[in-house]
Design an enzyme around this catalytic site. Structure first.
Site, PDB file in Angstrom:
ATOM      1  N   LYS A 205      58.339  16.032   1.418  1.00 19.67           N
ATOM      2  CA  LYS A 205      58.421  16.348   2.841  1.00 19.67           C
ATOM      3  C   LYS A 205      57.818  15.192   3.620  1.00 19.67           C
ATOM      4  CE  LYS A 205      56.968  19.588   6.384  1.00 19.67           C
ATOM      5  NZ  LYS A 205      56.414  20.903   6.704  1.00 19.67           N
ATOM      6  N   LYS A 258      63.109  17.014   2.467  1.00 22.76           N
ATOM      7  CA  LYS A 258      63.135  17.365   3.885  1.00 22.76           C
ATOM      8  C   LYS A 258      62.608  16.201   4.711  1.00 22.76           C
ATOM      9  CE  LYS A 258      60.914  20.488   7.000  1.00 22.76           C
ATOM     10  NZ  LYS A 258      59.716  21.186   7.266  1.00 22.76           N
TER      11      LYS A 258
END
Ligand code: PBG
Length: 336
Positions: A205, A258
């Site tokens: 992330k 992400k």
């Protein structure tokens, strides 16, 4: 591929296999159906509440009863899973709303489980929405330094995950990026009798500007500093592989990359290196950009959304978390 076995160049006519929809469907390498979609939902307290989010047209903060309606529509269109985020009534410095037995996510889980027993319920496990300062973990009391205290935060994350499982979560998805959270959550779930509850780790992330609209949606913008002390540097790819390796070692069942479209290289490397079930999260900023350009008539929203979805599948995503999940599922239904 052994090139000596290939026919000589003039005989090769790739367009032969593109002549009809049926042929194209037969040779499609990465079919993208409704069954690989996960719809995020923002839940808040109350009844009959739908609060639109400015930068995410069509997306609302929903009270649990409205979340059931939204989830029903998505499920009916073929979307098998939702991912819940909570907006608590009160925030504090211990994120108590995150692990309260009657917290807003916990309430929504119970209601959704009762009304839609076959819908897969995933929850985002993080503290930022529940903290007054908006950071994803504990900050030294009174400090305005964004350095989140790693190990004390793990206890609260583990408690949050267990309380989600208790309330009916089928899958927990830690998004905080603390070191060691997957192991801490796995241990807490096992201890609480949820050894069968999988963990989908937001493993790679990045500290991304693409999360902007989400922070309006979840009311979780950091009040000072930024998240670069815990989320990843967008310049790093090898580090993403190390992050994924760590999460897998600690017990992650699924891993996530992400944001999505700007990180296709990471997605591809994660899938080809580990071969694990891999999710891509098409985040709020990606959604907002498509909506904004479409609203001006500059792009074809449906075509671009479907193409983006295919791109994520092609790059290695087994599943895609997207705010457009319901629309995508409906478009796919119409097309078939
Ligand atoms: C919570 C969390 C965020 C997102 C998912 N979980 C925000 C953040 O890290 O700032 C972003 C999702 C999106 O932008 O759609 N930590």
């Amino acid at each position: 591929m052994n090139h000596e076995l290939l026919p000589p160049f003039p005989l090769s006519r790739p367009r032969r296999l593109r002549q009809s929809p049926a042929l194209r469907r037969l040779v499609r390498e990465n079919p993208a159906g409704a069954g690989q979609l996960i719809l995020p939902l923002f839940v808040r307290a109350g009844r009959r509440q739908r609060l639109p989010i400015d930068a995410m047209p069509g997306v609302c903060q929903l009270s649990p009863d409205e979340a059931v309606k939204e989830a029903t529509q998505a499920y009916t269109a073929g979307v098998p899973a939702v991912l819940l985020f909570g907006i608590p009534e009160r925030k504090d410095d211990r994120a108590s709303g995150a692990y309260a037995a009657h917290g807003v996510v916990q309430q929504a889980l119970r209601l959704l489980k009762q009304e839609l027993p076959d819908l897969l319920l995933a929850t985002d496990v993080c503290l930022c929405e529940y903290m007054r300062h908006g950071h994803c973990g504990i900050i030294r009391p009174g400090s305005r330094d964004a350095r989140v205290l790693n190990d004390p935060t793990l206890k609260l994350l583990a408690r949050t995950a267990a309380s989600h499982a208790e309330a009916g979560a089928d899958l927990v998805a830690p998004s905080d990026m603390m070191d060691g959270r997957v192991a801490a959550i796995r241990a807490a779930l096992d201890r609480a009798g949820f050894a069968d509850t999988p963990i989908m780790a937001y493993a790679a992330k990045f500290a991304s500007a693409f999360y902007g609209p989400f922070r309006e949606a979840a009311e979780s913008a950091p009040q000072f500093g930024d998240r670069r002390g815990y989320q990843m540097d967008p310049a790093n790819a090898l580090e993403a592989l190390r992050e994924v390796a760590l999460d897998i070692r600690e017990g992650a069942d699924l891993v996530m990359v992400k944001p999505a479209l700007a990180y296709l290289d990471i997605l591809h490397r994660v899938k080809s290196t580990f071969g694990y079930p891999t999710a891509a999260y098409a985040v709020s900023g990606e959604f907002a950009m498509i909506k904004a350009a479409a609203a001006r008539g500059w792009i074809d929203e449906r075509a671009i959304t479907l193409e983006s979805y295919l791109a994520l599948r092609r790059a290695g995503a087994d599943m895609v978390i997207t705010y457009a999940a319901k629309e995508i599922a409906r478009w796919l239904q119409e097309a078939s």
